[in-house]
Design an enzyme around this catalytic site. Structure first.
Site, PDB file in Angstrom:
ATOM      1  N   LYS A   1       0.820  -1.212   0.000  1.00 31.41           N
ATOM      2  CA  LYS A   1       0.000   0.000   0.000  1.00 31.41           C
ATOM      3  C   LYS A   1       0.864   1.276   0.000  1.00 31.41           C
ATOM      4  O   LYS A   1       2.076   1.216   0.244  1.00 31.41           O
ATOM      5  CB  LYS A   1      -0.941  -0.041   1.208  1.00 31.41           C
ATOM      6  CG  LYS A   1      -1.990  -1.172   1.133  1.00 31.41           C
ATOM      7  CD  LYS A   1      -2.967  -1.082   2.306  1.00 31.41           C
ATOM      8  CE  LYS A   1      -4.022  -2.175   2.243  1.00 31.41           C
ATOM      9  NZ  LYS A   1      -5.001  -2.061   3.374  1.00 31.41           N
TER      10      LYS A   1
ATOM     11  N   TYR B   1     -12.493  -2.176  -3.552  1.00 33.88           N
ATOM     12  CA  TYR B   1     -13.029  -2.336  -2.196  1.00 33.88           C
ATOM     13  C   TYR B   1     -14.556  -2.239  -2.160  1.00 33.88           C
ATOM     14  O   TYR B   1     -15.126  -1.885  -1.124  1.00 33.88           O
ATOM     15  CB  TYR B   1     -12.410  -1.289  -1.269  1.00 33.88           C
ATOM     16  CG  TYR B   1     -11.022  -1.657  -0.768  1.00 33.88           C
ATOM     17  CD1 TYR B   1     -10.816  -2.804   0.001  1.00 33.88           C
ATOM     18  CD2 TYR B   1      -9.917  -0.853  -1.031  1.00 33.88           C
ATOM     19  CE1 TYR B   1      -9.559  -3.142   0.485  1.00 33.88           C
ATOM     20  CE2 TYR B   1      -8.648  -1.183  -0.554  1.00 33.88           C
ATOM     21  CZ  TYR B   1      -8.483  -2.328   0.201  1.00 33.88           C
ATOM     22  OH  TYR B   1      -7.243  -2.652   0.686  1.00 33.88           O
TER      23      TYR B   1
ATOM     24  N   PHE C   1     -15.636   3.577   7.190  1.00 28.74           N
ATOM     25  CA  PHE C   1     -14.253   3.927   6.846  1.00 28.74           C
ATOM     26  C   PHE C   1     -13.994   3.918   5.341  1.00 28.74           C
ATOM     27  O   PHE C   1     -12.867   4.156   4.911  1.00 28.74           O
ATOM     28  CB  PHE C   1     -13.280   2.991   7.568  1.00 28.74           C
ATOM     29  CG  PHE C   1     -13.506   1.515   7.284  1.00 28.74           C
ATOM     30  CD1 PHE C   1     -13.028   0.927   6.133  1.00 28.74           C
ATOM     31  CD2 PHE C   1     -14.200   0.724   8.196  1.00 28.74           C
ATOM     32  CE1 PHE C   1     -13.239  -0.416   5.877  1.00 28.74           C
ATOM     33  CE2 PHE C   1     -14.419  -0.629   7.948  1.00 28.74           C
ATOM     34  CZ  PHE C   1     -13.937  -1.194   6.771  1.00 28.74           C
TER      35      PHE C   1
ATOM     36  N   ARG D   1      -1.709 -14.250   4.424  1.00 31.20           N
ATOM     37  CA  ARG D   1      -2.428 -13.622   5.544  1.00 31.20           C
ATOM     38  C   ARG D   1      -1.625 -13.766   6.843  1.00 31.20           C
ATOM     39  O   ARG D   1      -1.580 -12.849   7.656  1.00 31.20           O
ATOM     40  CB  ARG D   1      -3.816 -14.259   5.718  1.00 31.20           C
ATOM     41  CG  ARG D   1      -4.768 -14.070   4.557  1.00 31.20           C
ATOM     42  CD  ARG D   1      -5.281 -12.676   4.383  1.00 31.20           C
ATOM     43  NE  ARG D   1      -6.032 -12.180   5.511  1.00 31.20           N
ATOM     44  CZ  ARG D   1      -6.712 -11.016   5.505  1.00 31.20           C
ATOM     45  NH1 ARG D   1      -6.728 -10.250   4.408  1.00 31.20           N
ATOM     46  NH2 ARG D   1      -7.351 -10.601   6.565  1.00 31.20           N
TER      47      ARG D   1
ATOM     48  N   THR E   1      -5.328  -6.956  10.774  1.00 32.09           N
ATOM     49  CA  THR E   1      -5.652  -5.696  10.087  1.00 32.09           C
ATOM     50  C   THR E   1      -5.155  -4.488  10.876  1.00 32.09           C
ATOM     51  O   THR E   1      -4.582  -3.553  10.308  1.00 32.09           O
ATOM     52  CB  THR E   1      -7.186  -5.594   9.913  1.00 32.09           C
ATOM     53  OG1 THR E   1      -7.654  -6.786   9.271  1.00 32.09           O
ATOM     54  CG2 THR E   1      -7.576  -4.378   9.094  1.00 32.09           C
TER      55      THR E   1
ATOM     56  N   ARG F   1       2.685  -6.264   9.139  1.00 36.09           N
ATOM     57  CA  ARG F   1       1.977  -5.114   9.699  1.00 36.09           C
ATOM     58  C   ARG F   1       2.570  -4.691  11.044  1.00 36.09           C
ATOM     59  O   ARG F   1       2.669  -3.499  11.334  1.00 36.09           O
ATOM     60  CB  ARG F   1       0.480  -5.423   9.796  1.00 36.09           C
ATOM     61  CG  ARG F   1      -0.192  -5.276   8.425  1.00 36.09           C
ATOM     62  CD  ARG F   1      -1.574  -5.835   8.413  1.00 36.09           C
ATOM     63  NE  ARG F   1      -2.359  -5.387   7.261  1.00 36.09           N
ATOM     64  CZ  ARG F   1      -3.497  -5.949   6.883  1.00 36.09           C
ATOM     65  NH1 ARG F   1      -4.000  -6.963   7.561  1.00 36.09           N
ATOM     66  NH2 ARG F   1      -4.149  -5.490   5.829  1.00 36.09           N
TER      67      ARG F   1
ATOM     68  N   ASN G   1      -2.021   0.450   6.718  1.00 37.79           N
ATOM     69  CA  ASN G   1      -1.550  -0.820   7.280  1.00 37.79           C
ATOM     70  C   ASN G   1      -0.706  -1.663   6.315  1.00 37.79           C
ATOM     71  O   ASN G   1      -0.668  -2.883   6.409  1.00 37.79           O
ATOM     72  CB  ASN G   1      -2.714  -1.604   7.899  1.00 37.79           C
ATOM     73  CG  ASN G   1      -3.747  -2.027   6.877  1.00 37.79           C
ATOM     74  OD1 ASN G   1      -3.590  -1.771   5.689  1.00 37.79           O
ATOM     75  ND2 ASN G   1      -4.795  -2.691   7.333  1.00 37.79           N
TER      76      ASN G   1
ATOM     77  N   HIS H   1      -2.171  -5.376   1.554  1.00 35.76           N
ATOM     78  CA  HIS H   1      -3.453  -6.061   1.360  1.00 35.76           C
ATOM     79  C   HIS H   1      -3.143  -7.495   0.936  1.00 35.76           C
ATOM     80  O   HIS H   1      -2.178  -7.726   0.198  1.00 35.76           O
ATOM     81  CB  HIS H   1      -4.279  -5.392   0.251  1.00 35.76           C
ATOM     82  CG  HIS H   1      -5.430  -6.259  -0.195  1.00 35.76           C
ATOM     83  ND1 HIS H   1      -6.621  -6.282   0.474  1.00 35.76           N
ATOM     84  CD2 HIS H   1      -5.527  -7.182  -1.191  1.00 35.76           C
ATOM     85  CE1 HIS H   1      -7.421  -7.180  -0.112  1.00 35.76           C
ATOM     86  NE2 HIS H   1      -6.782  -7.734  -1.118  1.00 35.76           N
TER      87      HIS H   1
ATOM     88  N   GLU I   1      -9.766 -10.708  -7.334  1.00 44.57           N
ATOM     89  CA  GLU I   1      -8.805  -9.612  -7.178  1.00 44.57           C
ATOM     90  C   GLU I   1      -7.659  -9.719  -8.197  1.00 44.57           C
ATOM     91  O   GLU I   1      -7.180  -8.705  -8.695  1.00 44.57           O
ATOM     92  CB  GLU I   1      -8.264  -9.616  -5.744  1.00 44.57           C
ATOM     93  CG  GLU I   1      -9.347  -9.266  -4.733  1.00 44.57           C
ATOM     94  CD  GLU I   1      -8.878  -9.334  -3.289  1.00 44.57           C
ATOM     95  OE1 GLU I   1      -7.703  -9.685  -3.033  1.00 44.57           O
ATOM     96  OE2 GLU I   1      -9.696  -9.027  -2.407  1.00 44.57           O
TER      97      GLU I   1
HETATM   98  O1  DGI Z   1      -8.227  -7.884   4.724  1.00 46.40           O
HETATM   99  P1  DGI Z   1      -7.761  -6.750   5.596  1.00 46.40           P
HETATM  100  O2  DGI Z   1      -7.047  -5.656   4.837  1.00 46.40           O
HETATM  101  O3  DGI Z   1      -6.971  -7.198   6.801  1.00 46.40           O
HETATM  102  O4  DGI Z   1      -9.084  -6.086   6.215  1.00 46.40           O
HETATM  103  P2  DGI Z   1     -10.512  -5.809   5.566  1.00 46.40           P
HETATM  104  O5  DGI Z   1     -10.665  -6.449   4.223  1.00 46.40           O
HETATM  105  O6  DGI Z   1     -11.529  -6.113   6.624  1.00 46.40           O
HETATM  106  O7  DGI Z   1     -10.526  -4.235   5.379  1.00 46.40           O
HETATM  107  C1  DGI Z   1      -9.889  -3.617   4.278  1.00 46.40           C
HETATM  108  C2  DGI Z   1      -9.155  -2.388   4.772  1.00 46.40           C
HETATM  109  O8  DGI Z   1     -10.101  -1.449   5.288  1.00 46.40           O
HETATM  110  C3  DGI Z   1      -8.182  -2.645   5.910  1.00 46.40           C
HETATM  111  O9  DGI Z   1      -6.915  -3.087   5.477  1.00 46.40           O
HETATM  112  C4  DGI Z   1      -8.121  -1.292   6.569  1.00 46.40           C
HETATM  113  C5  DGI Z   1      -9.532  -0.781   6.411  1.00 46.40           C
HETATM  114  N1  DGI Z   1     -10.336  -1.093   7.612  1.00 46.40           N
HETATM  115  C6  DGI Z   1     -10.910  -2.274   7.938  1.00 46.40           C
HETATM  116  N2  DGI Z   1     -11.569  -2.189   9.102  1.00 46.40           N
HETATM  117  C7  DGI Z   1     -11.405  -0.909   9.508  1.00 46.40           C
HETATM  118  C8  DGI Z   1     -10.617  -0.224   8.555  1.00 46.40           C
HETATM  119  N3  DGI Z   1     -10.284   1.079   8.671  1.00 46.40           N
HETATM  120  C9  DGI Z   1     -10.728   1.733   9.757  1.00 46.40           C
HETATM  121  N4  DGI Z   1     -10.403   3.028   9.889  1.00 46.40           N
HETATM  122  N5  DGI Z   1     -11.477   1.123  10.720  1.00 46.40           N
HETATM  123  C10 DGI Z   1     -11.860  -0.191  10.647  1.00 46.40           C
HETATM  124  O10 DGI Z   1     -12.549  -0.729  11.518  1.00 46.40           O
END
Ligand code: DGI
Length: 143
Positions: A11, A51, A59, A87, A93, A104, A114, A117, A128
């Site tokens: 990212k 996304y 968010f 993963r 996350t 991370r 973070n 992805h 994807e």
């Molecule tokens: O697969 P991941 O990247 O670990 O997580 P995800 O698919 O649930 O969410 C995609 C991205 O969205 C993640 O990397 C960061 C953001 N995100 C997810 N949950 C939250 C979030 N950002 C904020 N600010 N708060 C959240 O609860």
């Protein structure tokens, strides 16, 4: 275990910190091979489409703004159990909850910025990978 492919994105925060090489090294050291890779500046539409499943989340706007704040490096990783292996290498996350030694934990700044992805299932991986790469861009690792 079956050989799988998964989509990984380094990212904008991690690209800006010049840790692309260190992150790719972790994938390679864990036995994942790069089958395709490119650096790209995502448009707003690119990030929103990628996304789309999070469209209704609070968010979403911040996530899209962050993902277009600078270039990303997108790769297809290939190897046994690639989806889960990636993963595990990434960590949780929220970097505050990520296990020590994960990408991370070591490189991410916050739950928004973070670092990486990674596809969360084989089904997501197929969608994807197709979002970023044509079939002809996926290289066979023959040696
Ligand atoms: O697969 P991941 O990247 O670990 O997580 P995800 O698919 O649930 O969410 C995609 C991205 O969205 C993640 O990397 C960061 C953001 N995100 C997810 N949950 C939250 C979030 N950002 C904020 N600010 N708060 C959240 O609860």
């Amino acid at each position: 275990m079956a050989v799988e492919r998964t989509l990984s994105i380094i990212k904008p925060d991690a690209v800006a910190k010049n840790v692309v090489g260190q992150i790719l090294s972790r994938f390679e050291q864990a036995g994942l091979s790069i089958a395709a890779a490119k650096m790209v500046q995502l448009s707003q539409a690119d990030a929103e489409g990628f996304y789309a499943e999070h469209k209704e989340r609070p968010f979403f706007k911040d996530l899209v703004s962050f993902m277009i704040s600078g270039p990303v490096v997108v790769q297809v990783l290939e190897g046994e159990g690639a989806v889960l292996k990636n993963r595990d290498l990434m960590g949780a996350t929220n970097p505050k909850e990520a296990a020590a030694g994960t990408i991370r934990a070591d490189f991410a700044e916050s739950i928004d910025a973070n670092a990486v992805h990674g596809s969360d299932s084989a089904t997501s991986a197929a969608r994807e990978i197709g979002y970023f790469f044509a079939e002809t861009e996926l290289c066979q690792r023959t040696r």
